[in-house]
Design a protein around this motif. Sequence first.
Motif, PDB file in Angstrom:
ATOM      1  N   THR A 136       0.820  -1.214   0.000  1.00 46.44           N
ATOM      2  CA  THR A 136       0.000   0.000   0.000  1.00 46.44           C
ATOM      3  C   THR A 136       0.857   1.268   0.000  1.00 46.44           C
ATOM      4  N   ALA A 137       2.133   1.150   0.344  1.00 49.68           N
ATOM      5  CA  ALA A 137       3.032   2.302   0.462  1.00 49.68           C
ATOM      6  C   ALA A 137       3.562   2.736  -0.908  1.00 49.68           C
ATOM      7  N   PRO A 138       3.995   3.989  -1.032  1.00 49.12           N
ATOM      8  CA  PRO A 138       4.619   4.423  -2.280  1.00 49.12           C
ATOM      9  C   PRO A 138       5.889   3.613  -2.572  1.00 49.12           C
ATOM     10  N   ARG A 139       6.194   3.444  -3.844  1.00 49.98           N
ATOM     11  CA  ARG A 139       7.355   2.652  -4.256  1.00 49.98           C
ATOM     12  C   ARG A 139       8.636   3.175  -3.612  1.00 49.98           C
ATOM     13  N   GLU A 140       8.772   4.503  -3.509  1.00 51.15           N
ATOM     14  CA  GLU A 140       9.978   5.099  -2.921  1.00 51.15           C
ATOM     15  C   GLU A 140      10.171   4.660  -1.469  1.00 51.15           C
ATOM     16  N   ALA A 141       9.068   4.520  -0.753  1.00 52.57           N
ATOM     17  CA  ALA A 141       9.137   4.072   0.645  1.00 52.57           C
ATOM     18  C   ALA A 141       9.549   2.600   0.712  1.00 52.57           C
ATOM     19  N   ILE A 142       9.044   1.790  -0.209  1.00 52.18           N
ATOM     20  CA  ILE A 142       9.421   0.374  -0.259  1.00 52.18           C
ATOM     21  C   ILE A 142      10.914   0.257  -0.571  1.00 52.18           C
ATOM     22  N   GLU A 143      11.399   1.082  -1.486  1.00 57.06           N
ATOM     23  CA  GLU A 143      12.831   1.082  -1.820  1.00 57.06           C
ATOM     24  C   GLU A 143      13.670   1.386  -0.584  1.00 57.06           C
ATOM     25  N   TYR A 144      13.202   2.347   0.244  1.00 54.91           N
ATOM     26  CA  TYR A 144      13.920   2.669   1.477  1.00 54.91           C
ATOM     27  C   TYR A 144      13.969   1.459   2.410  1.00 54.91           C
ATOM     28  N   VAL A 145      12.828   0.789   2.619  1.00 50.69           N
ATOM     29  CA  VAL A 145      12.786  -0.361   3.533  1.00 50.69           C
ATOM     30  C   VAL A 145      13.738  -1.449   3.031  1.00 50.69           C
ATOM     31  N   VAL A 146      13.717  -1.721   1.738  1.00 46.43           N
ATOM     32  CA  VAL A 146      14.581  -2.759   1.164  1.00 46.43           C
ATOM     33  C   VAL A 146      16.051  -2.380   1.370  1.00 46.43           C
ATOM     34  N   LEU A 147      16.416  -1.128   1.075  1.00 44.80           N
ATOM     35  CA  LEU A 147      17.801  -0.693   1.272  1.00 44.80           C
ATOM     36  C   LEU A 147      18.186  -0.792   2.748  1.00 44.80           C
ATOM     37  N   HIS A 148      17.287  -0.386   3.631  1.00 41.88           N
ATOM     38  CA  HIS A 148      17.520  -0.453   5.072  1.00 41.88           C
ATOM     39  C   HIS A 148      17.845  -1.896   5.484  1.00 41.88           C
ATOM     40  N   TRP A 173      16.693   9.249   2.331  1.00 42.93           N
ATOM     41  CA  TRP A 173      16.039   8.165   3.072  1.00 42.93           C
ATOM     42  C   TRP A 173      15.042   8.663   4.111  1.00 42.93           C
ATOM     43  N   LYS A 174      15.313   9.814   4.725  1.00 44.78           N
ATOM     44  CA  LYS A 174      14.407  10.318   5.766  1.00 44.78           C
ATOM     45  C   LYS A 174      13.049  10.692   5.182  1.00 44.78           C
ATOM     46  N   GLN A 175      13.051  11.304   3.993  1.00 45.09           N
ATOM     47  CA  GLN A 175      11.788  11.656   3.337  1.00 45.09           C
ATOM     48  C   GLN A 175      11.034  10.381   2.937  1.00 45.09           C
ATOM     49  N   ARG A 176      11.776   9.384   2.464  1.00 49.03           N
ATOM     50  CA  ARG A 176      11.150   8.118   2.064  1.00 49.03           C
ATOM     51  C   ARG A 176      10.561   7.403   3.283  1.00 49.03           C
ATOM     52  N   LYS A 177      11.300   7.416   4.391  1.00 49.64           N
ATOM     53  CA  LYS A 177      10.808   6.786   5.622  1.00 49.64           C
ATOM     54  C   LYS A 177       9.541   7.493   6.102  1.00 49.64           C
ATOM     55  N   ALA A 178       9.510   8.817   5.977  1.00 49.53           N
ATOM     56  CA  ALA A 178       8.349   9.599   6.413  1.00 49.53           C
ATOM     57  C   ALA A 178       7.082   9.220   5.632  1.00 49.53           C
ATOM     58  N   MET A 179       7.258   8.715   4.405  1.00 46.36           N
ATOM     59  CA  MET A 179       6.101   8.304   3.597  1.00 46.36           C
ATOM     60  C   MET A 179       5.354   7.132   4.243  1.00 46.36           C
ATOM     61  N   LEU A 180       6.021   6.419   5.147  1.00 44.99           N
ATOM     62  CA  LEU A 180       5.403   5.269   5.817  1.00 44.99           C
ATOM     63  C   LEU A 180       4.539   5.687   7.011  1.00 44.99           C
ATOM     64  N   GLN A 181       4.700   6.957   7.453  1.00 43.44           N
ATOM     65  CA  GLN A 181       3.940   7.453   8.598  1.00 43.44           C
ATOM     66  C   GLN A 181       2.444   7.347   8.322  1.00 43.44           C
ATOM     67  N   GLY A 182       1.735   6.798   9.268  1.00 39.22           N
ATOM     68  CA  GLY A 182       0.283   6.753   9.156  1.00 39.22           C
ATOM     69  C   GLY A 182      -0.259   5.611   8.308  1.00 39.22           C
ATOM     70  N   ILE A 183       0.610   4.869   7.637  1.00 36.08           N
ATOM     71  CA  ILE A 183       0.140   3.730   6.850  1.00 36.08           C
ATOM     72  C   ILE A 183       0.051   2.537   7.795  1.00 36.08           C
ATOM     73  N   GLU A 184      -1.059   1.854   7.742  1.00 37.50           N
ATOM     74  CA  GLU A 184      -1.303   0.735   8.636  1.00 37.50           C
ATOM     75  C   GLU A 184      -0.394  -0.430   8.310  1.00 37.50           C
ATOM     76  N   LEU A 185       0.228  -0.996   9.359  1.00 38.27           N
ATOM     77  CA  LEU A 185       1.078  -2.183   9.180  1.00 38.27           C
ATOM     78  C   LEU A 185       0.230  -3.400   8.867  1.00 38.27           C
TER      79      LEU A 185
END
Length: 185
Positions: A136-148, A173-185
């Motif tokens: 459900t997250a933006p692709r950029e946020a998924i890329e951050y999680v994978v790199l992390h 990475w900080k902006q990408r991580k912020a995209m995950l805020q508020g998205i339900e796990l």
Amino acid sequence: LSHEQTLIRTLDKYEKIRANTLQPVQYISGEKVRFLGEELHLFVEAAPVEGVDKIGQFLFLRVRDTEDFKRKERVMKKWLSGMQVEVFLTICKEIYPLFKPYGVKYPLIKIRSMKSRWGSCQPQKGIITLNSNMITAPREAIEYVVLHEFAHFIHPNHSKDFYGLVEALMPDWKQRKAMLQGIEL
């Protein structure tokens, strides 16, 4: 900050979380479905060949019986599962070359629902596990999680060196991580 500013900020935060929280899906036309950071409009239609197609901002769910909730749920979950594999593995293959020079072997990628994290890494076993709900997250946020998670093969902790590596490989990475805020796990 004044009490009023604090209250407004808190209300804004909860409104953002509420807006990003998925309501239980009913699988009815007009419903909104979150996919890769977008809100797609669902259309349910009767068809002899069942499946799902994403066309622009629309998601077409084709089922034999449009009144059969379990059937609609099964067809949609099968499609989502396939998309998770396709999207997550594509991103892993794109990110991996950044880590190959460090001697990191390509890991086993697992996808499953997780309650408290977007991903995890078991460096000693060569496994990265990604949260299936991340679709459900933006692709950029998924890329951050994978790199992390890949970075944990070099630094199996959250040290200054770990974040230095993440920063060097993904300066935003900080902006990408912020995209995950508020998205339900």
